[in-house]
Design an enzyme around this catalytic site. Structure first.
Site, short mmCIF file in Angstrom:
data_model
loop_
_atom_site.label_atom_id
_atom_site.label_comp_id
_atom_site.label_asym_id
_atom_site.label_seq_id
_atom_site.Cartn_x
_atom_site.Cartn_y
_atom_site.Cartn_z
N ASP A 1 45.03 50.27 35.27
CA ASP A 1 44.89 48.87 35.65
C ASP A 1 46.30 48.39 36.01
OD1 ASP A 1 43.82 46.30 35.96
OD2 ASP A 1 44.25 45.79 33.88
N ASP B 1 47.59 44.55 35.76
CA ASP B 1 48.10 43.49 34.89
C ASP B 1 48.08 43.92 33.43
OD1 ASP B 1 48.50 41.37 36.89
OD2 ASP B 1 46.32 41.51 37.12
N ILE C 1 40.97 27.41 34.52
CA ILE C 1 41.72 28.66 34.33
C ILE C 1 41.40 29.63 35.46
CG2 ILE C 1 41.91 30.72 32.90
CD1 ILE C 1 43.42 28.47 31.65
N VAL D 1 43.30 28.93 38.65
CA VAL D 1 44.70 29.37 38.63
C VAL D 1 44.82 30.76 39.23
CG1 VAL D 1 46.67 29.91 37.15
CG2 VAL D 1 45.21 27.94 36.61
N HIS D 2 43.80 31.61 38.98
CA HIS D 2 43.80 32.97 39.51
C HIS D 2 43.19 33.03 40.91
CE1 HIS D 2 44.94 34.88 35.63
NE2 HIS D 2 44.27 33.86 35.11
#
Length: 612
Positions: free
Chosen positions: A163, A165, A315, A318-319
């Site tokens: 992955d 992050d 939230i 934000v991404h």
């Protein structure tokens, strides 16, 4: 005769904490094999009577009776008997130097004597635990070690997947502050939440990963592996909820399965609990708590379900809207950490001719900017396959989405994908197509990720890949466990718990008063073991004594786990990871290692952490 033996043998053989079943068994197992004749029964009765009366065997009326004083049984099972065959004035609590067995004779002592005896045993056990602390502190855990839930050999691993992050890219706490602030402002500016919320700032040490949130009751809490709420860790807003109120709301402390989060930790299809498993969820939990706190302080009536959905959407924006990505790209040195260590791991795997691939939910521009910083502009040369915006965990289950190729400018191409080529970038797709095009199947593949559900669960359960969990919190928790304060606290907590377990058979009022004081002391120590990790919620891995719900999932879905990918640098690529065989509750701890194994777990610390 048997009835007489049962009546006379009222002395309870009580092994003190730290004694194994092997040490006690010669005495205990001696009786079933010897109670076959009248003469054998008489021998046992004689010894029991001598133990009760405090007199010698020779004074009991049968000088013709012989006893195997020089046998191993005699030395181990009746170490309190002197060389002359007498019982040396045995008090209510007798310590055998061989296996530290306490002999409590309950039939002939006053309450005052029993109280004195219990405190004497308490003091002796405390002294023994203090003596052992110094030896424990030289056998500490290595925070850079890799820990195994399942036996796994790197020699059999040919393909490594990652992955992005919190696996290849590690972020500073400044990123959580950024996410919190942006999401808070979105609530105010787009969802019309009160302007007063701007007074709230991100609290780095408030929440921990793995917590559950009751969407309908607006409660944040920690739940153990058996679905029990850890009392003292339930928060409404920024303030704890009393144990009494929690028990009233949930009719106890157990959360039924149908109310728990679904397989991926989400609150859907009737599930009222949401589990926060992602490291990115720390700002979300804090924001939920802050908004709840504001509404309660100002006596604002609100619907908890709406609040949860609004915070979740903020939230997500934000991404999804790229706000976070643009902010990180603009000041990458401020947010990304440990780039050199990640580069060293990738270089080591490449030098050993290992195949590597990347599957991430992040967009290409964001990944490209970060990998340029971590590795360099030629980072794609290290990977055989790169897949962005994969939409995990859907990527592992949905067979319908095909791969799309992305050119160097980020433009999506429309051609059919017949093979996955090195140096190219692919978007979306699904794992079934990935397996068909690469042939990378089974245990020769090892995939690393930080999200136990989205990254690891399906790979373990459905596809047989090996999995490695990246748990950044592990390093700080191990450092705490290695402190003298923690070792001392856990050693004595273990010893006191053992005393309580064994001495609870004494039901007289005086003994119960002593035990009550011990229980109170134990509760104080248990609270300290929670607060030493996090004042609100304690350790990520344990409730007071049970594994957390997070730990349960970690042990099921991850073959190995570690604090960061850099831990691989401490092992050669032929290394085999062996999980420790920790005894089950009904097993004797005879398999535990007795010698420090260097950088790995020590048996004593392994046992100690079971009481945390």
């Amino acid at each position: 005769m048997l009835l007489g033996l049962k009546k006379t043998y009222s002395c309870l053989l009580v092994p003190i904490q730290g004694t194994t079943f092997r040490a006690m068994s010669p005495l205990v197992l001696y009786f079933p094999s010897r109670l076959r004749t009248k003469e054998s029964l008489q021998k046992v009765l004689l010894v029991c009577n001598a133990l009760h009366s405090g007199t010698g065997i020779e004074n009991s009326g049968s000088r013709s009776l012989s006893w195997p004083k020089r046998t191993r049984l005699w030395r181990r099972g009746f170490g309190a008997l002197g060389a002359t065959g007498r019982v040396a004035q045995i008090p209510a609590i007798c310590h055998s130097p061989q296996h530290r067995t306490a002999l409590l004779c309950t039939s002939s002592h006053s309450g005052r004597d029993m109280t004195s005896s219990l405190w004497a045993l308490y003091n002796e056990t405390k002294k023994q635990t203090e003596d052992v602390v110094s030896s424990v502190t030289c056998n500490l855990l290595n925070p850079d070690a890799i820990f195994a839930n399942n036996e796994m050999s790197l020699e059999d691993t040919e393909i490594y997947g990652f992955d992005y992050d919190y696996t290849l890219a590690f972020y500073s706490n400044r990123l959580h502050t950024l996410i919190f602030n942006i999401a808070r402002d979105i609530l105010i500016e787009e969802h019309r939440y009160p302007e007063g919320l701007r007074a709230y700032e991100y609290i780095p040490d408030f929440a921990i990963r793995g917590l559950h949130y009751d969407v309908q009751k607006a409660l944040l809490m920690k739940i153990d592996a058996f679905h029990y709420i850890q009392l003292g860790t339930v928060y409404r807003g920024l303030h704890p909820v009393s144990d009494k109120e929690v028990i009233a709301m949930y009719e106890g402390s157990h959360v039924p399965l149908e109310q728990m989060s679904d397989f991926y930790g989400k609150s859907s299809h009737g599930h009222t609990m949401k589990q926060f498993m992602d490291i990115f969820s720390l700002p979300e939990m804090t924001l939920l708590s802050c908004v709840n706190d504001y509404f309660m302080k100002h006596n604002i009536d609100y619907e908890p379900v709406h609040l949860y959905k609004d915070v979740k959407e903020a939230i997500g924006d934000v991404h999804v809207k790229g706000i976070m990505y643009r902010a990180v790209e603009a000041d990458i040195e401020k947010y990304i950490c440990y780039g050199e260590q990640t580069h060293a791991v990738l270089r080591k795997l490449a030098e050993n001719k290992k195949k590597m691939f990347l599957i991430t939910n992040s967009p290409f521009d964001f990944v490209d900017r970060g990998m340029n910083y971590i590795v360099g502009k030629d980072w794609r040369d290290l990977f055989d396959v790169v897949i962005v915006q994969a939409d995990k965990p859907g990527f592992f289950n949905d067979k319908r989405k095909p791969f799309r190729r992305v050119n160097h400018k980020g433009v999506l191409l429309w051609d059919r994908i017949h093979r996955l080529e090195k140096g190219q970038i692919y978007k979306q797709g699904n794992l079934y197509e990935f397996l068909r095009l690469t042939g990378w199947r089974g245990s020769k593949v090892l995939y690393f990720g930080d999200h136990i559900y989205s990254d690891l669960a399906d790979l373990t359960l459905k596809h047989g890949w090996r999995t490695g969990a990246i748990i950044p919190e592990l390093r700080s928790e191990i450092k705490i466990m290695n402190t003298k304060e923690y070792v001392h606290l856990m050693t004595w907590l273990q010893g006191l718990t053992g005393l309580l377990e064994r001495m609870q058979v004494h039901r007289d009022a005086e003994s119960q008063m002593v035990l009550k004081q011990w229980i109170q002391e134990r509760e104080v120590m248990r609270l300290r073991t929670k607060n030493i990790f996090n004042n609100q919620f304690g350790s990520l891995f344990r409730t007071y004594h049970n594994p957390t719900y997070f730990s349960r999932r970690l042990s099921r879905f991850a073959d190995i786990y570690m604090a960061s990918l850099s831990c691989l640098l401490n092992y050669d690529l032929h290394h085999t990871f062996f999980p420790r065989r920790n005894p089950l509750q009904h097993e004797a701890s005879v398999w535990s290692d007795q010698v420090c194994a260097g950088t790995s777990k020590t048996p004593f610390l392994t046992e100690m952490t079971q009481i945390k």
